[in-house]
Write a protein that holds these residues in place. Structure first.
Motif, mmCIF file in Angstrom:
data_model
loop_
_atom_site.group_PDB
_atom_site.id
_atom_site.type_symbol
_atom_site.label_atom_id
_atom_site.label_comp_id
_atom_site.label_asym_id
_atom_site.label_seq_id
_atom_site.Cartn_x
_atom_site.Cartn_y
_atom_site.Cartn_z
ATOM 1 N N ILE A 136 0.834 -1.204 0.000
ATOM 2 C CA ILE A 136 0.000 0.000 0.000
ATOM 3 C C ILE A 136 0.865 1.248 0.000
ATOM 4 O O ILE A 136 0.574 2.241 -0.695
ATOM 5 C CB ILE A 136 -0.955 -0.031 1.205
ATOM 6 C CG1 ILE A 136 -1.988 -1.149 1.054
ATOM 7 C CG2 ILE A 136 -1.645 1.315 1.388
ATOM 8 C CD1 ILE A 136 -2.860 -1.350 2.266
ATOM 9 N N ARG A 137 1.928 1.219 0.755
ATOM 10 C CA ARG A 137 2.828 2.383 0.779
ATOM 11 C C ARG A 137 3.456 2.618 -0.591
ATOM 12 O O ARG A 137 3.533 3.757 -1.078
ATOM 13 C CB ARG A 137 3.902 2.152 1.833
ATOM 14 C CG ARG A 137 4.902 3.301 1.929
ATOM 15 C CD ARG A 137 5.945 3.000 2.971
ATOM 16 N NE ARG A 137 6.918 4.096 3.038
ATOM 17 C CZ ARG A 137 8.010 4.093 3.817
ATOM 18 N NH1 ARG A 137 8.248 3.030 4.592
ATOM 19 N NH2 ARG A 137 8.823 5.117 3.815
ATOM 20 N N ALA A 138 3.914 1.533 -1.242
ATOM 21 C CA ALA A 138 4.536 1.685 -2.561
ATOM 22 C C ALA A 138 3.527 2.174 -3.591
ATOM 23 O O ALA A 138 3.839 3.035 -4.438
ATOM 24 C CB ALA A 138 5.144 0.353 -2.985
ATOM 25 N N GLN A 139 2.311 1.623 -3.517
ATOM 26 C CA GLN A 139 1.299 2.043 -4.487
ATOM 27 C C GLN A 139 0.853 3.481 -4.240
ATOM 28 O O GLN A 139 0.562 4.236 -5.191
ATOM 29 C CB GLN A 139 0.126 1.074 -4.430
ATOM 30 C CG GLN A 139 0.477 -0.321 -4.944
ATOM 31 C CD GLN A 139 -0.517 -1.358 -4.529
ATOM 32 O OE1 GLN A 139 -1.487 -1.051 -3.819
ATOM 33 N NE2 GLN A 139 -0.286 -2.606 -4.944
ATOM 34 N N SER A 140 0.807 3.900 -3.010
ATOM 35 C CA SER A 140 0.475 5.299 -2.709
ATOM 36 C C SER A 140 1.549 6.236 -3.240
ATOM 37 O O SER A 140 1.258 7.326 -3.760
ATOM 38 C CB SER A 140 0.300 5.469 -1.199
ATOM 39 O OG SER A 140 -0.733 4.657 -0.715
ATOM 40 N N TYR A 141 2.800 5.791 -3.104
ATOM 41 C CA TYR A 141 3.909 6.610 -3.642
ATOM 42 C C TYR A 141 3.792 6.700 -5.165
ATOM 43 O O TYR A 141 4.054 7.749 -5.756
ATOM 44 C CB TYR A 141 5.238 5.986 -3.243
ATOM 45 C CG TYR A 141 6.428 6.716 -3.829
ATOM 46 C CD1 TYR A 141 6.860 7.919 -3.297
ATOM 47 C CD2 TYR A 141 7.102 6.176 -4.931
ATOM 48 C CE1 TYR A 141 7.950 8.582 -3.844
ATOM 49 C CE2 TYR A 141 8.187 6.827 -5.476
ATOM 50 C CZ TYR A 141 8.621 8.040 -4.923
ATOM 51 O OH TYR A 141 9.695 8.710 -5.491
ATOM 52 N N LEU A 142 3.378 5.572 -5.807
ATOM 53 C CA LEU A 142 3.219 5.591 -7.262
ATOM 54 C C LEU A 142 2.134 6.570 -7.671
ATOM 55 O O LEU A 142 2.288 7.294 -8.681
ATOM 56 C CB LEU A 142 2.874 4.173 -7.743
ATOM 57 C CG LEU A 142 2.705 3.998 -9.263
ATOM 58 C CD1 LEU A 142 4.000 4.366 -9.996
ATOM 59 C CD2 LEU A 142 2.307 2.577 -9.600
ATOM 60 N N ILE A 143 1.036 6.631 -6.931
ATOM 61 C CA ILE A 143 -0.034 7.587 -7.257
ATOM 62 C C ILE A 143 0.459 9.027 -7.102
ATOM 63 O O ILE A 143 0.146 9.908 -7.911
ATOM 64 C CB ILE A 143 -1.262 7.315 -6.375
ATOM 65 C CG1 ILE A 143 -1.907 5.973 -6.745
ATOM 66 C CG2 ILE A 143 -2.291 8.431 -6.502
ATOM 67 C CD1 ILE A 143 -3.057 5.568 -5.861
ATOM 68 N N SER A 144 1.247 9.267 -6.057
ATOM 69 C CA SER A 144 1.751 10.629 -5.838
ATOM 70 C C SER A 144 2.711 11.073 -6.935
ATOM 71 O O SER A 144 2.847 12.275 -7.201
ATOM 72 C CB SER A 144 2.442 10.704 -4.475
ATOM 73 O OG SER A 144 3.611 9.900 -4.471
ATOM 74 N N ALA A 158 2.483 10.105 -10.216
ATOM 75 C CA ALA A 158 1.813 10.230 -11.521
ATOM 76 C C ALA A 158 0.358 10.586 -11.319
ATOM 77 O O ALA A 158 -0.553 9.818 -11.655
ATOM 78 C CB ALA A 158 1.963 8.948 -12.324
ATOM 79 N N PRO A 159 0.076 11.748 -10.750
ATOM 80 C CA PRO A 159 -1.322 12.103 -10.486
ATOM 81 C C PRO A 159 -2.098 12.386 -11.775
ATOM 82 O O PRO A 159 -3.328 12.275 -11.781
ATOM 83 C CB PRO A 159 -1.200 13.353 -9.612
ATOM 84 C CG PRO A 159 0.127 13.928 -9.957
ATOM 85 C CD PRO A 159 1.005 12.791 -10.297
ATOM 86 N N GLU A 160 -1.406 12.747 -12.884
ATOM 87 C CA GLU A 160 -2.117 13.097 -14.111
ATOM 88 C C GLU A 160 -2.516 11.865 -14.909
ATOM 89 O O GLU A 160 -3.334 11.960 -15.837
ATOM 90 C CB GLU A 160 -1.229 14.004 -14.974
ATOM 91 C CG GLU A 160 0.004 13.319 -15.563
ATOM 92 C CD GLU A 160 1.138 13.146 -14.543
ATOM 93 O OE1 GLU A 160 2.146 12.493 -14.856
ATOM 94 O OE2 GLU A 160 0.983 13.674 -13.407
ATOM 95 N N ASN A 161 -1.954 10.671 -14.554
ATOM 96 C CA ASN A 161 -2.282 9.457 -15.281
ATOM 97 C C ASN A 161 -3.484 8.797 -14.594
ATOM 98 O O ASN A 161 -3.356 8.066 -13.616
ATOM 99 C CB ASN A 161 -1.078 8.517 -15.288
ATOM 100 C CG ASN A 161 -1.258 7.352 -16.250
ATOM 101 O OD1 ASN A 161 -2.367 7.043 -16.663
ATOM 102 N ND2 ASN A 161 -0.149 6.696 -16.589
ATOM 103 N N ALA A 162 -4.680 9.057 -15.151
ATOM 104 C CA ALA A 162 -5.906 8.600 -14.514
ATOM 105 C C ALA A 162 -6.006 7.072 -14.512
ATOM 106 O O ALA A 162 -6.460 6.468 -13.542
ATOM 107 C CB ALA A 162 -7.128 9.209 -15.233
ATOM 108 N N ALA A 163 -5.597 6.468 -15.618
ATOM 109 C CA ALA A 163 -5.715 5.009 -15.691
ATOM 110 C C ALA A 163 -4.810 4.339 -14.647
ATOM 111 O O ALA A 163 -5.195 3.375 -13.989
ATOM 112 C CB ALA A 163 -5.360 4.537 -17.104
ATOM 113 N N LEU A 164 -3.588 4.850 -14.524
ATOM 114 C CA LEU A 164 -2.660 4.287 -13.534
ATOM 115 C C LEU A 164 -3.163 4.514 -12.120
ATOM 116 O O LEU A 164 -3.063 3.633 -11.266
ATOM 117 C CB LEU A 164 -1.272 4.917 -13.731
ATOM 118 C CG LEU A 164 -0.196 4.423 -12.761
ATOM 119 C CD1 LEU A 164 0.032 2.925 -12.919
ATOM 120 C CD2 LEU A 164 1.106 5.193 -12.968
ATOM 121 N N VAL A 165 -3.730 5.702 -11.882
ATOM 122 C CA VAL A 165 -4.251 5.991 -10.531
ATOM 123 C C VAL A 165 -5.391 5.054 -10.186
ATOM 124 O O VAL A 165 -5.472 4.513 -9.084
ATOM 125 C CB VAL A 165 -4.700 7.466 -10.455
ATOM 126 C CG1 VAL A 165 -5.453 7.723 -9.154
ATOM 127 C CG2 VAL A 165 -3.512 8.400 -10.559
#
Length: 426
Positions: A246-254, A256-263
């Motif tokens: 969860i921590r790694a995935q939260s960091y990934l969202i932070s 690439a906030p503009e990539n909606a599909a990835l988020v």
């Protein structure tokens, strides 16, 4: 004051009372005998005086005569010291047994030379016999008292010896706590022999119980370490991995906030991880405490336990419960739940069973819980482990009766009889 000394004093007083009673009886009998002998002596003195009839030759023969119980003296006056045997008797004893004047009935004859012949009854021979009887009785009482004290002392030593050895066996050495030297010798006294046998049995049972407690303590400590290792493994390997993901995935969202599909994709994974983490927490909590017991009650909690156990063990299990349970003692529901859980776990680990039946029956005295399997049953000379001991302890805390019915190769039936109470959980 020691008990033996008190007993000796009491025995001494009893012997003294008996001696004085005997002494009083001898004195009374002695007085009667002395009175009778004095009367006979006085009669004999009168007869001798009549036979002498103032004849000088007869008086001379009478002076030389030796007559028992009679004093014949030729002198101006007669004193107490002139009686034969007066020096062989204590003066106090003579005064006690005879106080009358010896000279009041004396017969006197005036001789030509101016002297007088005395004929007096002599009581000292009879008094001496009474005195010898008193001394003999005193010696017998002293010997009897000594024998009684020695016999009492010897009997006390024989009787107290088992208790002394018992106390020494119960003595706990500081360097060896809870270790007793509890072997008693065989005794000739039946009661002491029975006491030694009963104590030896109790000592053997206590020694076995101590060894069992020591073994169970070691097993309990090992089980505690096992539980801690299990908690650490669950927290690290399961929940810890989800938290790390969860921590790694939260960091990934932070990043690439503009990539909606990835988020969205990452968010779905976080939701799955949170769901899995929640299930892991619930599983961990259920293993520590049946949290659903209070809101659902004992019946539904047992049904859920059976379903979960059947899925994990692969063994068919059927449960039959009454619609309404009677009121039980406080914490009884938790104990019953844990006891059934331990019984099912033992079936999964040791019984090699194909089916299990869990039933509850209402009886006149309370609630009867039965866990019946078709496994291999209890083995002969089986040593109780932590699980079985915990089941017994839970039954004891509920004031319930726990029974194991088993034949080798024919399964095991565990019967728990729980009394009902006015207050408690149902």
């Amino acid at each position: 004051m020691p008990r033996f000394l008190r007993m000796s004093i009491i025995v001494f007083l009893v012997f003294c009372c008996l001696f004085f009673l005997t002494f009083f009886g001898l004195v009374q009998q002695g007085r009667s005998d002395i009175q009778r002998e004095l009367s006979a002596g006085q009669a004999l003195a009168g007869l001798l005086f009549q036979l002498a009839d103032d004849n000088p030759q007869r008086l001379a023969l009478l002076e030389e005569a030796q007559v028992r119980h009679l004093v014949i003296k030729v002198q101006h006056s007669l004193t107490f010291q002139d009686f034969d045997g007066h020096d062989e008797i204590p003066a106090w004893f003579y005064r006690m047994i005879w106080s009358e004047n010896l000279f009041q009935n004396a017969i006197t004859v005036s001789l030509p030379d101016g002297q007088r012949m005395w004929l007096v009854a002599n009581p000292f021979d009879e008094v001496e016999e009474v005195w010898e009887s008193v001394v003999l009785v005193f010696v017998l009482f002293v010997v009897a008292f000594s024998i009684a004290i020695l016999a009492a002392y010897y009997g006390r030593r024989i009787g107290v010896k088992p208790f002394q050895q018992l106390l020494s066996s119960l003595y706990v050495q500081p360097e060896k706590p809870f270790q007793f030297s509890a072997s008693l010798n065989a005794y000739d006294v039946p009661e002491a022999r029975q006491l030694a046998a009963c104590f030896s049995q109790m000592s053997d049972a206590l020694e076995l119980e101590q060894k069992s407690n020591q073994r169970l303590t070691e097993e309990l400590m090992a089980l505690q370490e096992k539980e801690r290792a299990y908690l650490a493994r669950e927290l690290h390997d399961d929940l810890g991995q989800y938290v790390t993901g969860i921590r790694a995935q939260s960091y990934l969202i932070s990043q690439a906030p503009e990539n909606a599909a990835l988020v969205k994709q990452t968010a779905d994974r976080i939701i799955e991880h949170c769901q899995a983490m929640q299930e892991g927490f619930l599983r961990l909590v259920r293993s520590l405490h049946p949290v659903m017991l209070e809101p659902l009650g004992l019946s539904q909690s047992l049904q859920g336990l059976v379903v979960q156990w059947q899925q994990s063990s692969g063994i068919k299990c059927r449960v039959c419960l009454p619609e309404v349970l009677p009121p039980l003692q406080k914490d009884a529901a938790t104990h019953i739940y844990r006891l059934v859980q331990e019984a099912l776990n033992n079936v999964a680990r040791h019984a090699c069973a194909n089916r299990v039946l869990v039933t509850m029956n209402l009886t006149e005295k309370g609630l009867e819980v039965i866990v019946d399997d078709d496994g291999q049953g209890l083995q002969a000379n089986m040593v109780q482990g932590v699980g079985l001991r915990s089941m017994y302890e839970r039954a004891r805390s509920m004031n319930a009766h726990l029974q194991f019915v088993s034949n080798a190769g024919q399964g095991l039936k565990i019967i728990l009889q729980v009394p009902c109470f006015q207050e408690g959980v149902s």
